[in-house]
Design a protein around this motif. Sequence first.
Motif, PDB file in Angstrom:
ATOM      1  N   CYS A  33       0.854  -1.179   0.000  1.00  0.00           N
ATOM      2  CA  CYS A  33       0.000   0.000   0.000  1.00  0.00           C
ATOM      3  C   CYS A  33       0.898   1.240   0.000  1.00  0.00           C
ATOM      4  O   CYS A  33       1.698   1.436   0.926  1.00  0.00           O
ATOM      5  CB  CYS A  33      -0.906   0.006   1.231  1.00  0.00           C
ATOM      6  N   SER A  34       0.772   2.020  -1.049  1.00  0.00           N
ATOM      7  CA  SER A  34       1.558   3.261  -1.099  1.00  0.00           C
ATOM      8  C   SER A  34       0.897   4.308  -0.217  1.00  0.00           C
ATOM      9  O   SER A  34      -0.299   4.566  -0.331  1.00  0.00           O
ATOM     10  CB  SER A  34       1.610   3.783  -2.538  1.00  0.00           C
ATOM     11  N   VAL A  35       1.707   4.913   0.661  1.00  0.00           N
ATOM     12  CA  VAL A  35       1.177   6.038   1.462  1.00  0.00           C
ATOM     13  C   VAL A  35       1.882   7.346   1.066  1.00  0.00           C
ATOM     14  O   VAL A  35       1.922   8.301   1.827  1.00  0.00           O
ATOM     15  CB  VAL A  35       1.276   5.755   2.984  1.00  0.00           C
ATOM     16  N   ASP A  36       2.414   7.346  -0.169  1.00  0.00           N
ATOM     17  CA  ASP A  36       3.103   8.552  -0.667  1.00  0.00           C
ATOM     18  C   ASP A  36       2.208   9.787  -0.627  1.00  0.00           C
ATOM     19  O   ASP A  36       2.661  10.876  -0.298  1.00  0.00           O
ATOM     20  CB  ASP A  36       3.529   8.348  -2.129  1.00  0.00           C
ATOM     21  N   LEU A  37       0.961   9.581  -1.025  1.00  0.00           N
ATOM     22  CA  LEU A  37       0.076  10.743  -1.182  1.00  0.00           C
ATOM     23  C   LEU A  37      -0.516  11.194   0.148  1.00  0.00           C
ATOM     24  O   LEU A  37      -1.186  12.213   0.212  1.00  0.00           O
ATOM     25  CB  LEU A  37      -1.039  10.410  -2.176  1.00  0.00           C
ATOM     26  N   ARG A  38      -0.274  10.429   1.213  1.00  0.00           N
ATOM     27  CA  ARG A  38      -0.750  10.841   2.537  1.00  0.00           C
ATOM     28  C   ARG A  38       0.442  11.062   3.472  1.00  0.00           C
ATOM     29  O   ARG A  38       0.828  12.187   3.731  1.00  0.00           O
ATOM     30  CB  ARG A  38      -1.733   9.787   3.086  1.00  0.00           C
ATOM     31  N   ASP A  39       1.100   9.991   3.930  1.00  0.00           N
ATOM     32  CA  ASP A  39       2.198  10.154   4.896  1.00  0.00           C
ATOM     33  C   ASP A  39       3.359  10.900   4.237  1.00  0.00           C
ATOM     34  O   ASP A  39       3.978  11.784   4.838  1.00  0.00           O
ATOM     35  CB  ASP A  39       2.654   8.772   5.390  1.00  0.00           C
ATOM     36  N   GLY A  40       3.653  10.518   2.979  1.00  0.00           N
ATOM     37  CA  GLY A  40       4.731  11.207   2.254  1.00  0.00           C
ATOM     38  C   GLY A  40       4.383  12.666   2.065  1.00  0.00           C
ATOM     39  O   GLY A  40       5.178  13.564   2.347  1.00  0.00           O
ATOM     40  N   ASN A  41       3.166  12.909   1.629  1.00  0.00           N
ATOM     41  CA  ASN A  41       2.737  14.273   1.310  1.00  0.00           C
ATOM     42  C   ASN A  41       2.687  15.164   2.552  1.00  0.00           C
ATOM     43  O   ASN A  41       3.071  16.332   2.502  1.00  0.00           O
ATOM     44  CB  ASN A  41       1.366  14.213   0.642  1.00  0.00           C
ATOM     45  N   GLN A  42       2.233  14.597   3.692  1.00  0.00           N
ATOM     46  CA  GLN A  42       2.087  15.436   4.885  1.00  0.00           C
ATOM     47  C   GLN A  42       3.439  15.848   5.451  1.00  0.00           C
ATOM     48  O   GLN A  42       3.519  16.735   6.301  1.00  0.00           O
ATOM     49  CB  GLN A  42       1.259  14.706   5.970  1.00  0.00           C
ATOM     50  N   ALA A  43       4.517  15.217   4.975  1.00  0.00           N
ATOM     51  CA  ALA A  43       5.852  15.524   5.511  1.00  0.00           C
ATOM     52  C   ALA A  43       6.643  16.456   4.592  1.00  0.00           C
ATOM     53  O   ALA A  43       7.784  16.806   4.892  1.00  0.00           O
ATOM     54  CB  ALA A  43       6.627  14.218   5.713  1.00  0.00           C
ATOM     55  N   LEU A  44       6.034  16.863   3.481  1.00  0.00           N
ATOM     56  CA  LEU A  44       6.762  17.735   2.541  1.00  0.00           C
ATOM     57  C   LEU A  44       6.746  19.182   3.017  1.00  0.00           C
ATOM     58  O   LEU A  44       5.787  19.614   3.670  1.00  0.00           O
ATOM     59  CB  LEU A  44       6.127  17.661   1.145  1.00  0.00           C
ATOM     60  N   VAL A  45       7.770  19.908   2.648  1.00  0.00           N
ATOM     61  CA  VAL A  45       7.813  21.334   3.012  1.00  0.00           C
ATOM     62  C   VAL A  45       6.566  22.014   2.440  1.00  0.00           C
ATOM     63  O   VAL A  45       5.853  22.728   3.139  1.00  0.00           O
ATOM     64  CB  VAL A  45       9.087  22.002   2.437  1.00  0.00           C
ATOM     65  N   VAL A  46       6.334  21.757   1.174  1.00  0.00           N
ATOM     66  CA  VAL A  46       5.081  22.243   0.568  1.00  0.00           C
ATOM     67  C   VAL A  46       4.354  21.013   0.023  1.00  0.00           C
ATOM     68  O   VAL A  46       4.817  20.386  -0.933  1.00  0.00           O
ATOM     69  CB  VAL A  46       5.369  23.221  -0.594  1.00  0.00           C
ATOM     70  N   PRO A  47       3.235  20.634   0.654  1.00  0.00           N
ATOM     71  CA  PRO A  47       2.509  19.460   0.147  1.00  0.00           C
ATOM     72  C   PRO A  47       2.138  19.645  -1.318  1.00  0.00           C
ATOM     73  O   PRO A  47       2.035  20.765  -1.810  1.00  0.00           O
ATOM     74  CB  PRO A  47       1.261  19.416   1.037  1.00  0.00           C
ATOM     75  N   MET A  48       1.941  18.506  -1.989  1.00  0.00           N
ATOM     76  CA  MET A  48       1.683  18.571  -3.432  1.00  0.00           C
ATOM     77  C   MET A  48       0.359  19.277  -3.737  1.00  0.00           C
ATOM     78  O   MET A  48      -0.585  19.189  -2.960  1.00  0.00           O
ATOM     79  CB  MET A  48       1.645  17.154  -4.009  1.00  0.00           C
ATOM     80  N   SER A  49       0.339  19.932  -4.877  1.00  0.00           N
ATOM     81  CA  SER A  49      -0.911  20.549  -5.352  1.00  0.00           C
ATOM     82  C   SER A  49      -1.799  19.427  -5.896  1.00  0.00           C
ATOM     83  O   SER A  49      -1.348  18.285  -6.064  1.00  0.00           O
ATOM     84  CB  SER A  49      -0.606  21.546  -6.468  1.00  0.00           C
ATOM     85  N   LEU A  50      -3.028  19.786  -6.195  1.00  0.00           N
ATOM     86  CA  LEU A  50      -3.968  18.790  -6.726  1.00  0.00           C
ATOM     87  C   LEU A  50      -3.420  18.179  -8.024  1.00  0.00           C
ATOM     88  O   LEU A  50      -3.440  16.960  -8.205  1.00  0.00           O
ATOM     89  CB  LEU A  50      -5.319  19.462  -6.962  1.00  0.00           C
ATOM     90  N   GLU A  51      -2.915  19.047  -8.898  1.00  0.00           N
ATOM     91  CA  GLU A  51      -2.391  18.547 -10.179  1.00  0.00           C
ATOM     92  C   GLU A  51      -1.196  17.623  -9.945  1.00  0.00           C
ATOM     93  O   GLU A  51      -1.053  16.591 -10.606  1.00  0.00           O
ATOM     94  CB  GLU A  51      -1.978  19.711 -11.101  1.00  0.00           C
ATOM     95  N   GLU A  52      -0.341  18.009  -8.999  1.00  0.00           N
ATOM     96  CA  GLU A  52       0.832  17.166  -8.707  1.00  0.00           C
ATOM     97  C   GLU A  52       0.400  15.819  -8.122  1.00  0.00           C
ATOM     98  O   GLU A  52       0.955  14.766  -8.453  1.00  0.00           O
ATOM     99  CB  GLU A  52       1.776  17.892  -7.743  1.00  0.00           C
ATOM    100  N   LYS A  53      -0.609  15.863  -7.255  1.00  0.00           N
ATOM    101  CA  LYS A  53      -1.093  14.595  -6.694  1.00  0.00           C
ATOM    102  C   LYS A  53      -1.658  13.691  -7.791  1.00  0.00           C
ATOM    103  O   LYS A  53      -1.471  12.482  -7.776  1.00  0.00           O
ATOM    104  CB  LYS A  53      -2.153  14.848  -5.597  1.00  0.00           C
ATOM    105  N   LEU A  54      -2.338  14.310  -8.741  1.00  0.00           N
ATOM    106  CA  LEU A  54      -2.894  13.513  -9.839  1.00  0.00           C
ATOM    107  C   LEU A  54      -1.778  12.833 -10.630  1.00  0.00           C
ATOM    108  O   LEU A  54      -1.868  11.656 -10.989  1.00  0.00           O
ATOM    109  CB  LEU A  54      -3.711  14.407 -10.782  1.00  0.00           C
ATOM    110  N   GLU A  55      -0.732  13.604 -10.875  1.00  0.00           N
ATOM    111  CA  GLU A  55       0.385  13.048 -11.645  1.00  0.00           C
ATOM    112  C   GLU A  55       1.074  11.928 -10.859  1.00  0.00           C
ATOM    113  O   GLU A  55       1.438  10.879 -11.387  1.00  0.00           O
ATOM    114  CB  GLU A  55       1.382  14.167 -11.958  1.00  0.00           C
TER     115      GLU A  55
END
Length: 566
Positions: A33-55
């Motif tokens: 189970c990839s948690v990139d878009l949640r756990d990974g994303n919540q730890a970024l300096v700037v979380p991904m934009s909607l378009e970036e998450k889609l990509e």
Amino acid sequence: MNIEKYSRGYFMPPVKSLKWTEREYITESPTWCSVDLRDGNQALVVPMSLEEKLEYFQLLLQVGFKEIEVGFPAASETEFAFLRRLIEQDLIPDDVTIQVLTQSREHIIRKTFEALKGVNKAVVHLYNSTSVAQREQVFKKSEEEIIDIAVTGAKMLKKYADETEGDFQFQYSPESFTGTEVEFALDICNRVLDIWKPTVKNKVIINLPATVSISMPHVYASQIEYMSDHLNYRDNVILSLHPHNDRGTGVADAELGMLAGAERVEGTLFGNGERTGNVDIVTLALNMFSHGVDPKLNFENIPKIISMYEELTKMKVHERHPYGGELVFTAFSGSHQDAIAKGMKWREEKECQYWTVPYLLIDPMDIGRKYEGDIIRINSQSGKGGIGYVLQQKYGLDLPAEMRESFGYSVKNVSDRKHKELMPNEIYDIFINEYVNINTPVEFINYKFTQNDHYETIVSIRMKNEVHEFNGVGNGRLDAISNVLQTQLGIYYKDLVYKEHAQEIGSGSNAVSYVGITDMDGVVYWGCGIDADIMTSSVKALFSAVNKMVSSLQLPVDKEFILLKK
Ligand SMILES: CC(=O)SCCNC(=O)CCNC(=O)[C@H](O)C(C)(C)COP(=O)(O)OP(=O)(O)OC[C@H]1O[C@@H](n2cnc3c(N)ncnc32)[C@H](O)[C@@H]1OP(=O)(O)O
Ligand SMILES: CC(C)C(=O)C(=O)O
Ligand SMILES: [Mg+2]
């Protein structure tokens, strides 16, 4: 260092459980189970934009994830809108299940289900923290009160799921599991299971996170095995791991956790995630691959995955990162290069089934890396094996073994003096300048041969701007010319060695010859000739070697003087 300040804050299971030690390796891939878009994303300096998450979502699909935690829909507008976009634009393939995370608070759960409206199926993931530290310091609640948070949340999930169309699976995480007494973690999980009552058709995921990794991996494995052995409804529970990497042992935690009975692993690409990150799924999967076990994820084009990952997260894959790092298949040092070059040759000759090349855990080509420029790079620590390998692979120059040694030192010296890595073209230039078609001070112009029972030659040579013709005889053509140089010009040497081959790389099909000669003091000089004609290439090689010797010994090259001397 203030050592008195620290002690071990984890809990071993009440009964030591070490069956996992009897299992040697992981025999089949877990559910990833990839948690990139949640756990990974919540730890970024700037979380991904909607378009970036889609990509990024598309990237995860291409890698082959079938379960993807897409976010924390109640966290922000972007998170909510992203989930809506996935559902409304039908972007979730039928064989993929998305997952969302929620705290055990009604307004957050309500919002989560609002975001899920219209989804075909989804995992709804409930968490609350259970460790001693969090119970005491954050929640200031008793064990029963902490259980109540979980149980209340479990009931709310059930209620909202019943009221919402779609196929929902539940997941519960006793967050901060590793700092929780294992009996208490078991108790709280069983209490949640009693609410959800998992069945064969609707299994529940119990996810045991190393939210913070605080022990050695064998402790985590023992905790997992204990939970696996004692959880109620075990047949209908999918036991999942969620290791973080605080102690640098995320991968080991996951691997031992799998040996201990876990069937599912949550993690991220290249270990992005809170603090030191989540466990790196690329490493876990390719570790399995290196044992001949299909990880059921596709990392055939790791350079492309890295470039998308870096662009979207703004994180960097470290040069030494397992499998993905720029330098992880590269040897600079001589003995490593030598072994790799020989191993590659062995592989070519023996057509072996299994990959066994020394120093390379897997074949870089299998994950889209290349040999050229990737596995052997040259600096002052390098050796003849690696330097020869570069010339051979890139320029089709297969130097005799003894010449490789002499050339190796030339190259290392340049690298050492310049204090830099040398690129293949620089190595090639050094070779060309130092060894190939050297025509000063004795310049070969041309030759004629006649053959009887031996060879006769007339060879034209320029010295000090004057062209002279010399006659010579020999058993072979090169021998005839060598005799001219020795008997008529007085340039004496012994032990002429010779090798030639066609240059298969590059434009045209040149012949390449190498000649080594030994002076009267036993010093060997090497030369190389490259020419469309094989005979000319060998004569040029001989003149190159001779010129190296003449220059080094500072022999006179005036014809009259040489003849006088003779
Ligand atoms: C280990 C992990 O990665 S867990 C996931 C962490 N991820 C995130 O937090 C990212 C998304 N989170 C957010 O956007 C916000 O935190 C929200 C929207 C969820 C909540 O926002 P807020 O209510 O404004 O703030 P906050 O998260 O600080 O809430 C803290 C409160 O929630 C409580 N709480 C925290 N976790 C939980 C939980 N799992 N279940 C129930 N209550 C919880 C705290 O005890 C605290 O209670 P208090 O108000 O009585 O002191
Ligand atoms: C939400 C949970 C599973 C988490 O991210 C953690 O504990 O690290
Ligand atoms: Mg986490």
